[in-house]
Design an enzyme around this catalytic site. Structure first.
Site, PDB file in Angstrom:
ATOM      1  N   ARG A 171       0.819  -1.212   0.000  1.00 42.34           N
ATOM      2  CA  ARG A 171       0.000   0.000   0.000  1.00 42.34           C
ATOM      3  C   ARG A 171       0.856   1.266   0.000  1.00 42.34           C
ATOM      4  O   ARG A 171       0.316   2.380  -0.061  1.00 42.34           O
ATOM      5  CB  ARG A 171      -0.921   0.010   1.226  1.00 42.34           C
ATOM      6  CG  ARG A 171      -1.746  -1.265   1.378  1.00 42.34           C
ATOM      7  CD  ARG A 171      -2.252  -1.439   2.815  1.00 42.34           C
ATOM      8  NE  ARG A 171      -2.725  -2.776   3.058  1.00 42.34           N
ATOM      9  CZ  ARG A 171      -1.942  -3.819   3.356  1.00 42.34           C
ATOM     10  NH1 ARG A 171      -0.619  -3.662   3.430  1.00 42.34           N
ATOM     11  NH2 ARG A 171      -2.448  -5.004   3.576  1.00 42.34           N
ATOM     12  N   LYS A 213     -15.183  -0.185  -1.983  1.00 42.84           N
ATOM     13  CA  LYS A 213     -15.307  -0.372  -0.535  1.00 42.84           C
ATOM     14  C   LYS A 213     -14.633   0.758   0.229  1.00 42.84           C
ATOM     15  O   LYS A 213     -15.204   1.353   1.149  1.00 42.84           O
ATOM     16  CB  LYS A 213     -14.729  -1.727  -0.137  1.00 42.84           C
ATOM     17  CG  LYS A 213     -14.836  -2.041   1.360  1.00 42.84           C
ATOM     18  CD  LYS A 213     -13.496  -1.883   2.035  1.00 42.84           C
ATOM     19  CE  LYS A 213     -13.553  -2.271   3.497  1.00 42.84           C
ATOM     20  NZ  LYS A 213     -12.239  -2.170   4.162  1.00 42.84           N
ATOM     21  N   ASP A 232     -17.710  -4.870   3.319  1.00 41.10           N
ATOM     22  CA  ASP A 232     -16.451  -5.602   3.463  1.00 41.10           C
ATOM     23  C   ASP A 232     -16.783  -7.087   3.626  1.00 41.10           C
ATOM     24  O   ASP A 232     -17.915  -7.514   3.397  1.00 41.10           O
ATOM     25  CB  ASP A 232     -15.645  -5.058   4.645  1.00 41.10           C
ATOM     26  CG  ASP A 232     -16.331  -5.328   5.981  1.00 41.10           C
ATOM     27  OD1 ASP A 232     -17.522  -5.734   5.992  1.00 41.10           O
ATOM     28  OD2 ASP A 232     -15.682  -5.148   7.024  1.00 41.10           O
TER      29      ASP A 232
END
Length: 270
Positions: A171, A213, A232
Site C-alpha cells: 500500500r 469499498k 467488506d
C-alpha cells in the site's frame, strides 16, 4: 468536563473499526487523537462521560467530532423495536455506537491502509506512520505526548522504503501517490464535501488504491455521508448468510451507514 448523552458508549465506538486512533487505556477509559488534538475520556455511567478538554474545546471541536447533536436514539430505537430480528439484536448489542466526523485526509489514508489488514494491525501501522511523519506534541491537560496525523505534503515527500518500514507493505505507493495528489491539488478534498454521495464516490475512486469499498468508508467516516453502506467481508457475510442477498438497503435511506455500523459491530462479536 462531564457531558450527558443517551447514546454515547465509548467501548462500542472505540471497537467499531471506524477510527484507528481511539484506544482503550484501561477499563472505561480511552484516548483519541484527532484534528491535531488529544482527548482523554472516561465512561462514568451509561449516559455520563468525563472529558479532559475545556468547555471551549468541546464546543469548538469535540462535540461535532462525536456528532453529539444527532438523534441516534430515534434510529436505534426504531431498529430495536422493528421486525428485522438480526437488526434488533445488532442495535441492542451495539447501543451507544456513533459515526464519528473524522478528518477527511486521515480517513482516506487510513482506509487505503486498512485493506487486507486486521484492526490491531491497522492501528499499529497508523501509529507508526504518525510517529515517523507527524508532528510531536505535548498536551498538559492529558499529560500526554502524542503525534499528529501526517500532512499530505509530509507523506507525499516520504520515500517508498520509509513508508514500507512503517508497515504499509504494497500500500506504500498508493499512500504516497494519493498524498501527492492531495498536496498538488489534483483532487480537492474540500470540494468533495459539496458533492452528492454518488459524485463523491466517483471522484474518490480516481485515486490510487481506492476501490468501491474504501470509497464508501471514506464517504461514511470522512464525508459523513451517512447513507453510505460499505460492504467488506463481514457485511458481505451478513448479506449472504442472513439475508440470502435480499437485504433492501433502501428501507434505511438517510441512515444506511448507521445500520451498517451496527451490523458490522454485532457480526464481529459472533
Amino acid at each position: 468536563m462531564i457531558i450527558e448523552n443517551s447514546n454515547f458508549i465509548l467501548e462500542h465506538i472505540a471497537s467499531s473499526g471506524q477510527c484507528f486512533r481511539m484506544n482503550k487505556i484501561k477499563e472505561a477509559e480511552f484516548s483519541v487523537i484527532a484534528g491535531g488534538k488529544v482527548l482523554l475520556l472516561k465512561q462514568l455511567e451509561e449516559q455520563k462521560v468525563l472529558l479532559s478538554c475545556s468547555e471551549k474545546d468541546f464546543k469548538e471541536f469535540w462535540k461535532d467530532y462525536f456528532d453529539l447533536d444527532y438523534d441516534y436514539e430515534g434510529i436505534v430505537g426504531g431498529l430495536v423495536t422493528g421486525e428485522d430480528e438480526f437488526l434488533k439484536k445488532a442495535a441492542a448489542y451495539g447501543y451507544g455506537l456513533r459515526i464519528l466526523k473524522q478528518e477527511l485526509f486521515e480517513t482516506l489514508i487510513t482506509f487505503i491502509i486498512s485493506q487486507r489488514k486486521s484492526i490491531p494491525a491497522i492501528k499499529r501501522c497508523v501509529e507508526e506512520l504518525c510517529q515517523r511523519f507527524g508532528e510531536r506534541k505535548t498536551d498538559t491537560a492529558a499529560n500526554m505526548v502524542y503525534y499528529t496525523f501526517p500532512s499530505p505534503e509530509s507523506l507525499g515527500k516520504a520515500g517508498k522504503e520509509a513508508l514500507r518500514e512503517a508497515g504499509l507493505g504494497y500500500r506504500d505507493e498508493y499512500v504516497r501517490q494519493t498524498a501527492l495528489a492531495v498536496a498538488k491539488g489534483d483532487i480537492d478534498l474540500d470540494c468533495l464535501k459539496t458533492l452528492s454521495y454518488e459524485e463523491a464516490l466517483k471522484e474518490l475512486m480516481k485515486l490510487p488504491g481506492v476501490g468501491i469499498k474504501v470509497a464508501n468508508c471514506v464517504a461514511l467516516y470522512g464525508l459523513h455521508q451517512i447513507d453510505a453502506f460499505p460492504v467488506d467481508v463481514w457485511i458481505d457475510r451478513i448479506l449472504k448468510d442472513i439475508y440470502s442477498n435480499k437485504f433492501d438497503v433502501t428501507i434505511y435511506n438517510g441512515y444506511a451507514g448507521i445500520v451498517q455500523q451496527y451490523m458490522f459491530y454485532y457480526i464481529r462479536s459472533l
